[in-house]
Design an enzyme around this catalytic site. Structure first.
Site, PDB file in Angstrom:
ATOM      1  N   MET A  79      21.804  41.586  11.779  1.00  0.00           N
ATOM      2  CA  MET A  79      22.893  41.152  12.640  1.00  0.00           C
ATOM      3  C   MET A  79      22.956  39.627  12.734  1.00  0.00           C
ATOM      4  O   MET A  79      22.037  38.926  12.334  1.00  0.00           O
ATOM      5  CB  MET A  79      22.735  41.773  14.026  1.00  0.00           C
ATOM      6  CG  MET A  79      22.801  43.294  14.012  1.00  0.00           C
ATOM      7  SD  MET A  79      22.403  44.051  15.597  1.00  0.00           S
ATOM      8  CE  MET A  79      23.804  43.544  16.598  1.00  0.00           C
ATOM      9  N   HIS A  80      24.064  39.129  13.270  1.00  0.00           N
ATOM     10  CA  HIS A  80      24.260  37.733  13.680  1.00  0.00           C
ATOM     11  C   HIS A  80      24.504  36.747  12.548  1.00  0.00           C
ATOM     12  O   HIS A  80      24.687  35.558  12.812  1.00  0.00           O
ATOM     13  CB  HIS A  80      23.068  37.213  14.508  1.00  0.00           C
ATOM     14  CG  HIS A  80      22.533  38.164  15.519  1.00  0.00           C
ATOM     15  ND1 HIS A  80      23.321  38.788  16.451  1.00  0.00           N
ATOM     16  CD2 HIS A  80      21.265  38.609  15.738  1.00  0.00           C
ATOM     17  CE1 HIS A  80      22.565  39.561  17.215  1.00  0.00           C
ATOM     18  NE2 HIS A  80      21.324  39.473  16.801  1.00  0.00           N
ATOM     19  N   ASP A 236      21.889  46.674  12.273  1.00  0.00           N
ATOM     20  CA  ASP A 236      20.654  47.408  12.007  1.00  0.00           C
ATOM     21  C   ASP A 236      20.034  48.026  13.256  1.00  0.00           C
ATOM     22  O   ASP A 236      19.453  49.110  13.182  1.00  0.00           O
ATOM     23  CB  ASP A 236      19.641  46.529  11.273  1.00  0.00           C
ATOM     24  CG  ASP A 236      19.324  45.217  11.991  1.00  0.00           C
ATOM     25  OD1 ASP A 236      19.869  44.965  13.086  1.00  0.00           O
ATOM     26  OD2 ASP A 236      18.529  44.441  11.434  1.00  0.00           O
TER      27      ASP A 236
END
Length: 490
Positions: A79-80, A236
């Site tokens: 992520m991110h 995830d």
């Protein structure tokens, strides 16, 4: 037959799953992100795509009959990330990853917008998130921003390569600090604050929806049917929840990959930004979760293997277990990339304290294992607050492979850890389940159930008691070193 692909930090993991949710194939391909400057962490998105293509080539070669029956592909991913593409959909620069701390100043500035916005976003802004990173790029790399026509997350770049479609799902977008978590849609206020034009963003979908169809030439390359669907997929963490069957209030797990998370599912958005708890959208409609997010999971163990000159993590774990006599006399802080919960400190760094001439490699690695366990104690305390502690949690991710380490963690936390079959592939398994839901339209409650239990790791009461003074010393060491972080963090 369904394929789950998890684009992680250190590897891309693949599962081929049949209609009975049994594993037919399980492979991975390594990734090698780089740290070009202190506090920076990047990877070339094309590396993700090459790893995905290589892995699917292997599945096509070794499982030809099974691949011919694949109905859908599900995607999970770290992520991110901030993936910036030009008008030809070529990355304008390397992707900035979740463990990058360069935008600490921008995150602090965004935090001044107030607690109401933090609650809407699910957490206060941190440098890990996509929004603050984009604001940093606008100020520091304006030429890259001028060339940017699309802003994607990691798994969604792979989707673009597979299908030509620019789509993300709500659970992955939830970690960008750009989503109204309760309304499950882009937040105009956050987009404006981060300087992001809505036109740069992909279509937003729920995770089990069918987002695209695999390109015909790729289907032919891998021996897949011509109409293979690609599910919207999930970040995830949420994908790990789908893989573990954690979708109802009270369901939870610890994910121990390169980073770590402690996750509790919910049926409503319950933000708690003051405790640095992340409250994000889950990968099913009308589901949310609360999470303690730790930037350092099994990553410090891999680093310790490199520091000690032995890259074989399994051998190191066996060495530590053979020499284990109780809590280590050393103390290790695991903060290679700073820390989120409970510190929100991008400058924090790793340290091993107490070494003598007689210190062994096993001593050092045990201290690292315990330091990660103690940081999980901090994360659980922040997540739970004054509420009752869970009696058990699932353990997923690559760190779930070691029953010895699981025993240390269970004892530090004083709770049972449940390891499922394929626990080390939790997000990829969740992605495969989302792939199935995207074509069958089944009731998710019939599909997203806990997998078969491999074993249950119970805490050792004596070890738990022995760990308590070490845990307090661990916390005191972090506080003592806070003043020197600026001097050593570059």
């Amino acid at each position: 037959m369904y394929i789950g692909i998890d684009i992680g930090t250190s590897a891309v993991k693949f599962l081929l799953v049949d209609e009975a949710q049994a594993l037919v194939a399980n492979i991975e391909r390594p990734l090698h992100p780089v740290q070009p400057k202190p506090q920076w962490s990047e990877d070339d998105p094309e590396n993700w795509w090459q790893a995905v293509a290589d892995g699917l080539d292997v599945l096509a070669r070794d499982h030809r009959n099974a691949m011919s029956g694949v109905r859908a592909i599900g995607l999970s991913g770290q992520m991110h990330a901030a993936v910036l593409l030009d008008e030809a959909d070529i990355p304008v620069r390397p992707a900035i990853l979740w463990n990058d701390g360069r935008s600490a100043g921008e995150a602090a500035e965004l935090a001044q917008l107030g607690t109401d916005l933090q609650s809407t976003m699910g957490v206060l802004p941190m440098p890990s998130f996509t929004g603050p990173k984009f604001l940093w790029l606008k100020r520091n790399e304006p030429d890259a921003i001028k060339r940017t026509r699309s802003l994607l997350l990691a798994k969604d770049f792979v989707r673009l390569k597979l299908s030509g479609e620019k789509v993300t799902d709500i659970s992955d977008a939830a970690g960008a600090w750009l989503i109204d978590e309760e309304k499950r849609q882009w937040s105009g206020v956050a987009l404006e604050a981060c300087g992001i034009d809505r036109a740069l963003l992909p279509t937003l979908m729920e995770s089990p929806e069918a987002s695209a169809t695999l390109k015909r030439d790729l289907a032919a390359r891998w021996g897949l049917p011509a109409n293979v669907v690609i599910a919207a997929g999930a970040g995830d963490v949420a994908a790990g929840g789908i893989g573990a069957g954690a979708i109802n209030p009270g369901d939870g797990f610890i994910s121990l990959g390169t980073s770590a998370q402690i996750f509790l599912a919910d049926t409503a958005h319950h933000p708690d930004p003051g405790r640095l708890v992340h409250a994000f959208c889950h990968a099913l409609p009308d589901r949310w979760y609360r999470m303690a997010a730790l930037l350092n999971g099994a990553g410090p163990l891999s680093a310790a293997a490199r520091w000690t000159g032995d890259g074989d993590v399994a051998a190191l774990l066996a060495e530590v277990e053979a020499n284990f006599r109780g809590p280590s006399y050393l103390l290790a802080l695991p903060y290679l990339f700073g820390e989120r919960t409970p510190h929100n400190d991008p400058l924090a760094r790793a340290a091993i304290v107490g070494m003598t001439h007689s210190t062994t490699r096993a001593d050092m690695v045990q201290a690292v294992l315990e330091g990660i366990a103690f940081s999980l104690c901090d994360g659980l305390d922040a997540l739970i607050g004054n509420k009752p502690r869970p009696e058990s949690l699932a353990l997923i991710g690559g760190g779930a492979r070691s029953p010895f380490w699981a025993k240390l963690i269970a004892s530090a936390l004083d709770l049972r850890l449940v390891r499922y079959e394929a626990s080390d592939r939790g997000p990829a398994f969740g992605a495969a389940r989302l792939a199935r839901l995207s074509v069958t339209k089944e009731d998710a409650r019939d599909v997203v159930v806990p997998p078969p239990v491999r074993d249950v790791i119970a805490p050792d009461p004596l070890l738990h008691e022995a760990y308590q003074p070490r845990l307090q010393a661990f916390r005191g060491l972090y506080k003592a070193l806070v003043p020197i972080w600026p001097a050593v963090a570059g």
